[in-house]
Design an enzyme around this catalytic site. Structure first.
Site, PDB file in Angstrom:
ATOM      1  N   LYS A  14      46.840  48.640  39.681  1.00 50.51           N
ATOM      2  CA  LYS A  14      46.676  49.741  38.716  1.00 50.51           C
ATOM      3  C   LYS A  14      45.655  50.767  39.196  1.00 50.51           C
ATOM      4  O   LYS A  14      45.900  51.954  39.189  1.00 50.51           O
ATOM      5  CB  LYS A  14      46.136  49.225  37.374  1.00 50.51           C
ATOM      6  CG  LYS A  14      47.034  48.363  36.567  1.00 50.51           C
ATOM      7  CD  LYS A  14      46.415  48.097  35.201  1.00 50.51           C
ATOM      8  CE  LYS A  14      45.107  47.345  35.206  1.00 50.51           C
ATOM      9  NZ  LYS A  14      45.171  45.928  35.499  1.00 50.51           N
ATOM     10  N   ARG A  89      45.468  47.381  26.052  1.00 55.46           N
ATOM     11  CA  ARG A  89      45.766  46.014  26.467  1.00 55.46           C
ATOM     12  C   ARG A  89      46.249  45.149  25.320  1.00 55.46           C
ATOM     13  O   ARG A  89      46.562  43.991  25.540  1.00 55.46           O
ATOM     14  CB  ARG A  89      44.517  45.381  27.066  1.00 55.46           C
ATOM     15  CG  ARG A  89      44.486  45.472  28.593  1.00 55.46           C
ATOM     16  CD  ARG A  89      43.127  45.036  29.042  1.00 55.46           C
ATOM     17  NE  ARG A  89      43.058  44.338  30.268  1.00 55.46           N
ATOM     18  CZ  ARG A  89      42.529  44.842  31.382  1.00 55.46           C
ATOM     19  NH1 ARG A  89      42.169  46.102  31.432  1.00 55.46           N
ATOM     20  NH2 ARG A  89      42.389  44.090  32.435  1.00 55.46           N
ATOM     21  N   ARG A 123      40.599  39.172  46.714  1.00 53.96           N
ATOM     22  CA  ARG A 123      40.085  40.528  46.493  1.00 53.96           C
ATOM     23  C   ARG A 123      38.566  40.588  46.688  1.00 53.96           C
ATOM     24  O   ARG A 123      37.833  39.714  46.245  1.00 53.96           O
ATOM     25  CB  ARG A 123      40.454  40.939  45.077  1.00 53.96           C
ATOM     26  CG  ARG A 123      40.048  42.308  44.672  1.00 53.96           C
ATOM     27  CD  ARG A 123      40.889  42.822  43.547  1.00 53.96           C
ATOM     28  NE  ARG A 123      40.658  42.171  42.271  1.00 53.96           N
ATOM     29  CZ  ARG A 123      41.262  42.538  41.137  1.00 53.96           C
ATOM     30  NH1 ARG A 123      42.128  43.517  41.143  1.00 53.96           N
ATOM     31  NH2 ARG A 123      41.006  41.904  40.014  1.00 53.96           N
ATOM     32  N   ARG A 156      34.463  40.114  42.648  1.00 51.65           N
ATOM     33  CA  ARG A 156      34.263  40.443  41.234  1.00 51.65           C
ATOM     34  C   ARG A 156      33.972  39.160  40.474  1.00 51.65           C
ATOM     35  O   ARG A 156      34.600  38.143  40.717  1.00 51.65           O
ATOM     36  CB  ARG A 156      35.523  41.103  40.673  1.00 51.65           C
ATOM     37  CG  ARG A 156      35.481  42.596  40.739  1.00 51.65           C
ATOM     38  CD  ARG A 156      36.793  43.205  40.354  1.00 51.65           C
ATOM     39  NE  ARG A 156      37.291  42.767  39.046  1.00 51.65           N
ATOM     40  CZ  ARG A 156      38.299  43.370  38.401  1.00 51.65           C
ATOM     41  NH1 ARG A 156      38.885  44.412  38.940  1.00 51.65           N
ATOM     42  NH2 ARG A 156      38.719  42.916  37.240  1.00 51.65           N
ATOM     43  N   ARG A 167      42.904  35.436  32.021  1.00 54.93           N
ATOM     44  CA  ARG A 167      43.393  36.818  32.001  1.00 54.93           C
ATOM     45  C   ARG A 167      44.913  36.879  32.009  1.00 54.93           C
ATOM     46  O   ARG A 167      45.516  37.723  31.346  1.00 54.93           O
ATOM     47  CB  ARG A 167      42.814  37.605  33.176  1.00 54.93           C
ATOM     48  CG  ARG A 167      41.376  38.018  32.924  1.00 54.93           C
ATOM     49  CD  ARG A 167      40.904  39.005  33.946  1.00 54.93           C
ATOM     50  NE  ARG A 167      40.674  38.354  35.218  1.00 54.93           N
ATOM     51  CZ  ARG A 167      40.609  38.980  36.384  1.00 54.93           C
ATOM     52  NH1 ARG A 167      40.789  40.271  36.457  1.00 54.93           N
ATOM     53  NH2 ARG A 167      40.375  38.316  37.492  1.00 54.93           N
TER      54      ARG A 167
HETATM   55  P1  AMP Z   1      40.091  45.508  34.767  1.00 53.78           P
HETATM   56  O1  AMP Z   1      39.302  46.106  35.871  1.00 53.78           O
HETATM   57  O2  AMP Z   1      41.054  46.495  34.151  1.00 53.78           O
HETATM   58  O3  AMP Z   1      40.753  44.211  35.158  1.00 53.78           O
HETATM   59  O4  AMP Z   1      39.042  45.150  33.580  1.00 53.78           O
HETATM   60  C1  AMP Z   1      37.981  44.253  33.806  1.00 53.78           C
HETATM   61  C2  AMP Z   1      37.532  43.643  32.493  1.00 53.78           C
HETATM   62  O5  AMP Z   1      37.060  44.675  31.601  1.00 53.78           O
HETATM   63  C3  AMP Z   1      38.610  42.924  31.689  1.00 53.78           C
HETATM   64  O6  AMP Z   1      38.824  41.583  32.134  1.00 53.78           O
HETATM   65  C4  AMP Z   1      38.021  42.983  30.277  1.00 53.78           C
HETATM   66  O7  AMP Z   1      36.976  42.039  30.103  1.00 53.78           O
HETATM   67  C5  AMP Z   1      37.401  44.380  30.249  1.00 53.78           C
HETATM   68  N1  AMP Z   1      38.398  45.381  29.808  1.00 53.78           N
HETATM   69  C6  AMP Z   1      38.920  46.390  30.542  1.00 53.78           C
HETATM   70  N2  AMP Z   1      39.807  47.099  29.829  1.00 53.78           N
HETATM   71  C7  AMP Z   1      39.847  46.522  28.595  1.00 53.78           C
HETATM   72  C8  AMP Z   1      40.576  46.762  27.406  1.00 53.78           C
HETATM   73  N3  AMP Z   1      41.460  47.780  27.321  1.00 53.78           N
HETATM   74  N4  AMP Z   1      40.364  45.953  26.344  1.00 53.78           N
HETATM   75  C9  AMP Z   1      39.487  44.937  26.400  1.00 53.78           C
HETATM   76  N5  AMP Z   1      38.781  44.630  27.488  1.00 53.78           N
HETATM   77  C10 AMP Z   1      38.939  45.417  28.587  1.00 53.78           C
END
Ligand code: AMP
Length: 237
Positions: A14, A89, A123, A156, A167
């Protein structure tokens, strides 16, 4: 003015695809995960609130996420539009979004769970400039060091087996229904996320009726894009 949402499971690319679209079309990339990571790394109050939830691979509460997204979009630094990744999400976030903003398209990056595991566990991320590496597909020239800035590469905090399992479960339980909702109201395209990034970007372009990658805006060629830079304006919320 173009407004896109990029959806997909962790590791589906993404952030990479959003950065390519944003850079090439001169639109603003808004990555909610990157905004949260910035706050965690910079030890802000918001960072302290979300750190544990993120490390466990769980979702941050809707009120907090919605206020972060709202504040970010209200900065109005997106004259030519935006591409948002990592949001919405779940159903409630999707409804909030649909009530507030008109979208041109939702791009769904489709990746099977076994490929997600393979990618996510390999990653690495530069702790300084945020460029992504993958120990299988995109290794740094010097082990543990960023090719762009020399910063240390880190894993990460949420890229562990346990967090990934949480997740993936969350994604299928909560995010799949968002796609169903969007399909009823928006233009949704599903793209196979398995090929290499430029090929995926090419398919996205074709599906959205956009010129091929590298023929618009500044992006001639395929230079690396620093993801964090595109979210800098958003950092302090
Ligand atoms: P990502 O980089 O998009 O995988 O986001 C990393 C982390 O940020 C996720 O595992 C969530 O803990 C938090 N996060 C990011 N976007 C959202 C969202 N739209 N709703 C809730 N938590 C989020």
């Amino acid at each position: 003015m173009r407004k896109y949402v990029l959806m997909g499971v962790q590791g589906s690319g993404k952030g990479t695809q959003a950065a390519m679209l944003a850079h090439d079309l001169d639109i603003t990339q808004i990555s909610v995960g990157e905004i949260f990571r910035w706050h965690v790394q910079n030890h802000t109050k918001l960072g302290a609130q979300v750190r544990r939830v993120m490390a466990a691979g769980e979702l941050v509460g809707d009120d907090l996420v919605e206020s972060v997204v709202h504040t970010r979009i209200e900065e109005h630094d997106w004259n030519f539009g935006f591409v948002i990744d990592g949001f919405p999400r779940n159903r409630r976030q999707a409804e909030f979004f649909l009530e507030s903003y008109d979208l041109d398209a939702v791009v769904h990056l489709d990746l099977p769970d076994d490929e997600v595991r393979r990618r996510v566990l390999a990653r690495r991320l530069c702790s300084v400039c945020g460029v992504d590496y993958n120990l299988m597909a995109h290794r740094p020239a010097v082990e543990g060091r960023c090719d762009v800035c020399g910063g240390a590469l880190v894993t990460r905090e949420d890229d562990t087996e346990e967090a990934l399992t949480a997740r993936l479960r969350d994604y299928h339980d909560k995010t799949d229904p968002v796609l169903d909702l969007f399909r009823r109201k928006e233009f949704v395209v599903t793209v196979d996320a398995r090929p290499e990034p430029t090929e995926v970007q090419g398919t996205i372009r074709a599906e959205l009726g956009l010129p091929p990658y590298g023929q618009t805006g500044e992006a001639q060629g395929t230079r690396r894009i620093t993801r964090r830079a595109s979210n800098d304006a958003s950092a302090p919320v």
